[in-house]
Design a protein around this motif. Structure first.
Motif, PDB file in Angstrom:
ATOM      1  N   THR A 193       0.885  -1.237   0.016  1.00  0.00           N
ATOM      2  CA  THR A 193       0.083   0.171   0.115  1.00  0.00           C
ATOM      3  C   THR A 193       1.043   1.349   0.029  1.00  0.00           C
ATOM      4  N   ARG A 220      -1.798   5.550   2.237  1.00  0.00           N
ATOM      5  CA  ARG A 220      -2.081   5.255   3.483  1.00  0.00           C
ATOM      6  C   ARG A 220      -2.365   6.710   4.335  1.00  0.00           C
ATOM      7  N   HIS A 242      -6.010   7.606   3.425  1.00  0.00           N
ATOM      8  CA  HIS A 242      -6.831   6.770   3.992  1.00  0.00           C
ATOM      9  C   HIS A 242      -7.123   7.050   5.482  1.00  0.00           C
ATOM     10  N   THR A 272      -3.838  -6.820   7.803  1.00  0.00           N
ATOM     11  CA  THR A 272      -4.321  -5.863   6.759  1.00  0.00           C
ATOM     12  C   THR A 272      -3.852  -4.416   7.492  1.00  0.00           C
ATOM     13  N   MET A 286      -1.835  -1.124   6.262  1.00  0.00           N
ATOM     14  CA  MET A 286      -2.455   0.097   5.955  1.00  0.00           C
ATOM     15  C   MET A 286      -1.691   1.027   6.755  1.00  0.00           C
TER      16      MET A 286
END
Ligand code: HEM
Length: 195
Positions: free
Chosen positions: A6, A11, A14, A187, A191
């Motif tokens: 990612t 990141r 998000h 996950t 992230m």
């Protein structure tokens, strides 16, 4: 595994988006309480801003973060080709397979660099939902200056209902999203650290 899964821009956008969305929802619920469109109020503890004026200030300040951050996320995702790679193709056959595997509790999570069909649809749905939230919000904020948005939402009163329902979907998404992250905690590391 030492490859970045990612990228940094995803990141950063998000997490900024997560802050913006939570502040927008909580301050929005306070604004709702000042002029409810349904026959219920939201408990004060779930709202932000203290009073109507305070909540409006929070809502308008974080609206800019939501909008600008969201545009950066979308533009970079399209410009780098990441959007196409991560979210497409969506095949009905794979969707059926992934849903059945989920129900049987054996949806594979060994390759975290690719999203399964349920993830793709979930993420695309919340992106579309946030776009609807922004457009209906603009229609409520400037119904006279932005008649196109207002018309698109079926008028001012309808725009308020659309805005509320889209917010409710965002709350539902966040709750399911957090459960999913808890089920596959690796996950979360990706992230945060990218790999
Ligand atoms: C506040 C707590 C949150 C946590 C802990 C969290 C965690 C995560 C994690 C771990 C992933 C990667 C999951 C995967 O590999 O499938 C992810 C992706 C994603 N999250 Fe969240 N999230 C949060 C809030 C939100 C909110 C509020 C939104 C939007 C309303 C959101 C939208 C997304 C989207 C769209 C993706 C996919 C991004 C992409 O790959 O481009 N998240 N989140």
């Amino acid at each position: 595994m030492n490859v970045v899964i990612t990228p940094l821009f995803v990141r950063l956008t998000h997490w900024l988006n997560a802050i913006a969305v939570i502040v927008m929802i909580m301050s929005g619920l306070r604004i709702y309480n000042a002029s409810p469109i349904f026959d219920f109020l939201i408990p004060k503890e779930l709202t932000l801003g203290g009073w109507l004026g305070g909540a409006v200030l929070w809502h308008f300040a974080f609206m800019w973060l939501l909008l600008v951050n969201g545009l950066i996320y979308l533009i970079l995702n399209f410009a780098t080709g990441r959007a196409k790679k991560k979210f497409l193709p969506i095949s009905p056959k794979e969707l059926v397979r992934d849903v059945l595997d989920t129900l049987k509790g054996k949806l594979a999570h060994d390759d975290l660099s690719q999203y399964n069909t349920i993830q793709k649809l979930a993420y695309l749905s919340i992106i579309a939902d946030i776009i609807i939230l922004v457009i209906s919000g603009l229609a409520i904020w400037k119904p006279v200056q932005l008649p196109l948005f207002s018309e698109l939402m079926g008028g001012f009163e309808n725009a308020r209902i659309v805005h509320f329902l889209a917010m409710a979907y965002a709350v539902f998404f966040i709750m399911v999203h957090l459960v999913m992250v808890a089920v596959v905690p690796k996950t979360l590391r990706i992230m945060i650290r990218g790999k």
